[in-house]
Design an enzyme around this catalytic site. Structure first.
Site, PDB file in Angstrom:
ATOM      1  N   SER A  25       2.948   3.594   2.308  1.00 28.42           N
ATOM      2  CA  SER A  25       3.392   3.538   3.702  1.00 28.42           C
ATOM      3  C   SER A  25       3.020   4.801   4.465  1.00 28.42           C
ATOM      4  CB  SER A  25       4.894   3.282   3.762  1.00 28.42           C
ATOM      5  OG  SER A  25       5.590   4.206   2.963  1.00 28.42           O
ATOM      6  N   HIS A  77       5.874  -8.598  -3.802  1.00 31.82           N
ATOM      7  CA  HIS A  77       4.458  -8.866  -3.516  1.00 31.82           C
ATOM      8  C   HIS A  77       4.061 -10.305  -3.824  1.00 31.82           C
ATOM      9  CE1 HIS A  77       3.436  -4.689  -2.736  1.00 31.82           C
ATOM     10  NE2 HIS A  77       4.203  -4.355  -3.769  1.00 31.82           N
ATOM     11  N   GLU A 106       1.622 -11.789  -2.771  1.00 37.74           N
ATOM     12  CA  GLU A 106       0.156 -11.857  -2.855  1.00 37.74           C
ATOM     13  C   GLU A 106      -0.359 -11.615  -4.273  1.00 37.74           C
ATOM     14  OE1 GLU A 106       1.945  -9.483  -1.581  1.00 37.74           O
ATOM     15  OE2 GLU A 106       1.047  -7.492  -1.847  1.00 37.74           O
ATOM     16  N   CYS A 159       6.405  -5.015   1.106  1.00 41.17           N
ATOM     17  CA  CYS A 159       6.576  -3.690   0.497  1.00 41.17           C
ATOM     18  C   CYS A 159       6.336  -2.589   1.535  1.00 41.17           C
ATOM     19  CB  CYS A 159       5.674  -3.563  -0.737  1.00 41.17           C
ATOM     20  SG  CYS A 159       6.086  -2.160  -1.795  1.00 41.17           S
ATOM     21  N   ARG A 195       7.259   0.024  -7.187  1.00 43.35           N
ATOM     22  CA  ARG A 195       7.771   1.182  -6.411  1.00 43.35           C
ATOM     23  C   ARG A 195       8.371   0.663  -5.103  1.00 43.35           C
ATOM     24  NH1 ARG A 195       6.095   6.602  -6.868  1.00 43.35           N
ATOM     25  NH2 ARG A 195       5.700   6.599  -4.645  1.00 43.35           N
ATOM     26  N   GLY A 204       0.876  -1.174   0.000  1.00 48.89           N
ATOM     27  CA  GLY A 204       0.000   0.000   0.000  1.00 48.89           C
ATOM     28  C   GLY A 204       0.901   1.208   0.000  1.00 48.89           C
ATOM     29  N   ARG A 256      12.994   3.649   0.942  1.00 53.29           N
ATOM     30  CA  ARG A 256      11.729   3.653   0.184  1.00 53.29           C
ATOM     31  C   ARG A 256      12.006   3.942  -1.290  1.00 53.29           C
ATOM     32  NH1 ARG A 256       7.828   7.980   1.780  1.00 53.29           N
ATOM     33  NH2 ARG A 256       6.205   6.768   0.772  1.00 53.29           N
TER      34      ARG A 256
END
Lengths: 206, 297
Positions: free
Chosen positions: A48, A171, A173, A78, A135, A46, A105
């Protein structure tokens, strides 16, 4: 076995889908009371900065730290990795400081630099893992008690474990390869990890 | 072992939209507004020279914003920055991609550059979000390469009625599609002007193939939660925040409303003392020429 997924913002539905596909009950966590009966917690991808604010506003930081203190399993992907770190390269967001890692980041640039790449991940067997970086952050320092599970060709770590805590820059997921979820479920007290377990049918697309 | 590194794939494009889910994307016209939006918890900002309410008021041709203004916003925040190109204006899109914008909105809010064709978005590394009023329009944009969809609503009005209409139209069409027998699919695909393959995939998955935000008329936390309960993955707020009396409070409240969209007690709390909402114009008072949603569909 109950695994919670922090659902204040991000791709929590995708994590819940993978967990359910491997036979684990998944609960969305928006308030501290949702953490009470959990065996483990995933902090999803998402933004941060948004996660940081919403976790503060709804008093989620202390109860998550308490879960870790009680030996529960916690995994950040992430933005979730950024939230678990004890050091980041910017003042905002404010991480929880639970894992002894330094994180940068947006380490690869902007969205046009987002990428996919196959990686070997320690403990997951001989098959490469198709990792999706969006990202993405990267780990720039690991503490003594942190084990590096995967690194890029240039040596920068992108998957780490410290006791029952895990963090990944990418990720899992978003793919049908549920090995990392299964590995996390085993850390949370679920069935032992089997590297030969089958893929799930399909990841959620939204 | 050095594996191939793939950029610009549909997975990383649509995956970025997945990371924005459950979040609020705010229109901003200055670097200061972008910082306020980030501080309020926005997951991304849309950089543009004029919010839709002002585009509406000013009239004339609305184009891509000045790159220096977009660059100032990119430098001001760490969250993703989106920017708008005109429908079909692939050179504006090329410029935005070259600048490092994180998402391009091929937007009906700007004056269309092409009334027949949209940008062929597959050719770009940067992902695109496009507007829709119904499922057919959404799937046509996905065919062209859109990695994210937003229902259009009617931008710059502060009137949520069209956003609701478009979100319901999309959801109704998906419910209908799930029950459609095989032998009616070809005619349905023809009527929707979409490919049979994409329609079959959508039926199989039972949902839109990419992330779907709501947009166009959201002005209050309750509006945002309404769109979430109707099935939106997140919310764009254009004029609704920085045209209101207290943008910081309102922005913050709408962010919380999108997270806690199913908790009326929290919604009541965050809706208190927000100051004046944007003035707004009822969509019913607009003439056909003033409607943005019907452009290049």
């Amino acid at each position: 076995m109950n695994i919670g997924v922090l659902a204040v913002q991000g791709d929590f539905a995708e994590h819940c889908h993978v967990l359910r596909s491997v036979g684990v009950a998944a609960m969305e966590v928006r308030l501290p009371k949702h953490l009470e009966t959990l065996d483990g917690l995933i902090i999803p991808g998402g933004e941060s900065t948004a996660l940081s604010r919403l976790m503060s506003l709804y008093d989620l930081r202390d109860p998550v730290a308490d879960m870790v203190a009680r030996g529960k399993a916690v995994w950040g992907t992430c933005a979730g990795m950024i939230m678990l770190a004890n050091e980041i390269t910017e003042e905002d967001p404010v991480p929880m400081g639970l894992m002894d890692v330094g994180v940068q980041r947006n380490a690869f640039g902007r969205q046009v630099d987002s990428f996919e790449q196959d990686l070997l991940i320690r403990g997951l067997g001989d098959r490469e893992y198709h990792a999706i970086f969006i990202r993405a952050p990267v780990i720039i320092r690991v503490g003594e008690e942190v084990e590096v599970l995967a690194a890029l060709a240039d040596g920068r770590p992108v998957a780490v474990q410290q006791g029952n805590m895990m963090a990944t820059s990418f990720h899992p997921e978003l793919t049908a390869d549920a090995r990392i979820h299964r590995y996390f479920v085993s850390l949370a007290g679920g069935p032992p990890f089997d590297p030969e377990a089958p893929l799930i049918d399909a990841p959620r697309v939204r | 072992m050095v594996a191939d590194v793939l950029t610009g794939t549909f997975t990383v494009k649509s995956g970025h939209a997945q990371m924005l889910k459950g979040g609020v994307i705010m229109d901003v016209v200055t670097a200061d507004q972008a910082r306020i939006a980030q501080e309020a918890g926005a997951v991304a900002v849309m950089a543009l020279e004029r919010v839709p309410a002002d585009i509406r008021a000013d009239g004339g041709v609305a184009r891509m914003s000045d790159p220096s203004m977009i660059a100032a916003i990119i430098n001001a925040v760490s969250i993703p920055v989106m920017a708008k190109c005109r429908i079909g204006h692939f050179v504006e899109a090329q410029i935005l991609e070259a600048m490092g914008v994180d998402y391009v909105d091929e937007s009906e809010v700007l004056t269309p550059a092409d009334e027949q064709h949209h940008v062929w978005k597959h050719d770009f590394t940067v992902p695109f979000v496009c507007g829709c009023r119904d499922l057919g329009e959404a799937l046509r944009r996905v065919s062209e390469g859109a990695a994210m969809i937003r229902t259009k609503g009617e931008a710059g009005t502060g009137d949520v009625v069209e956003a609701v209409r478009h979100m319901r139209a999309v959801q109704d069409a998906i419910r209908k599609l799930r029950n459609l027998p095989d032998d009616e699919l070809v005619v349905e695909a023809r009527d929707m002007r979409v490919s049979l393959d994409l329609l079959m995939q959508t039926r199989e998955e039972g949902r839109m193939p990419v992330v779907n935000f709501a947009a166009g008329g959201v002005a209050t936390p309750a509006d945002a939660a309404l769109m979430m309960q109707l099935g939106a993955d997140g919310v764009f707020v254009g004029s609704g925040i920085f045209k209101s009396g207290d943008p910081v409070r309102r922005g913050h409240a709408i962010v919380q409303a999108v997270t806690h969209y199913n908790d009326p007690h929290i919604l009541a709390d965050v809706s208190k003392d927000l100051g004046e909402p944007m003035v707004g114009r009822s969509v019913r008072e607009l003439s056909d020429q003033e409607l943005l949603a019907t452009r290049s569909v």
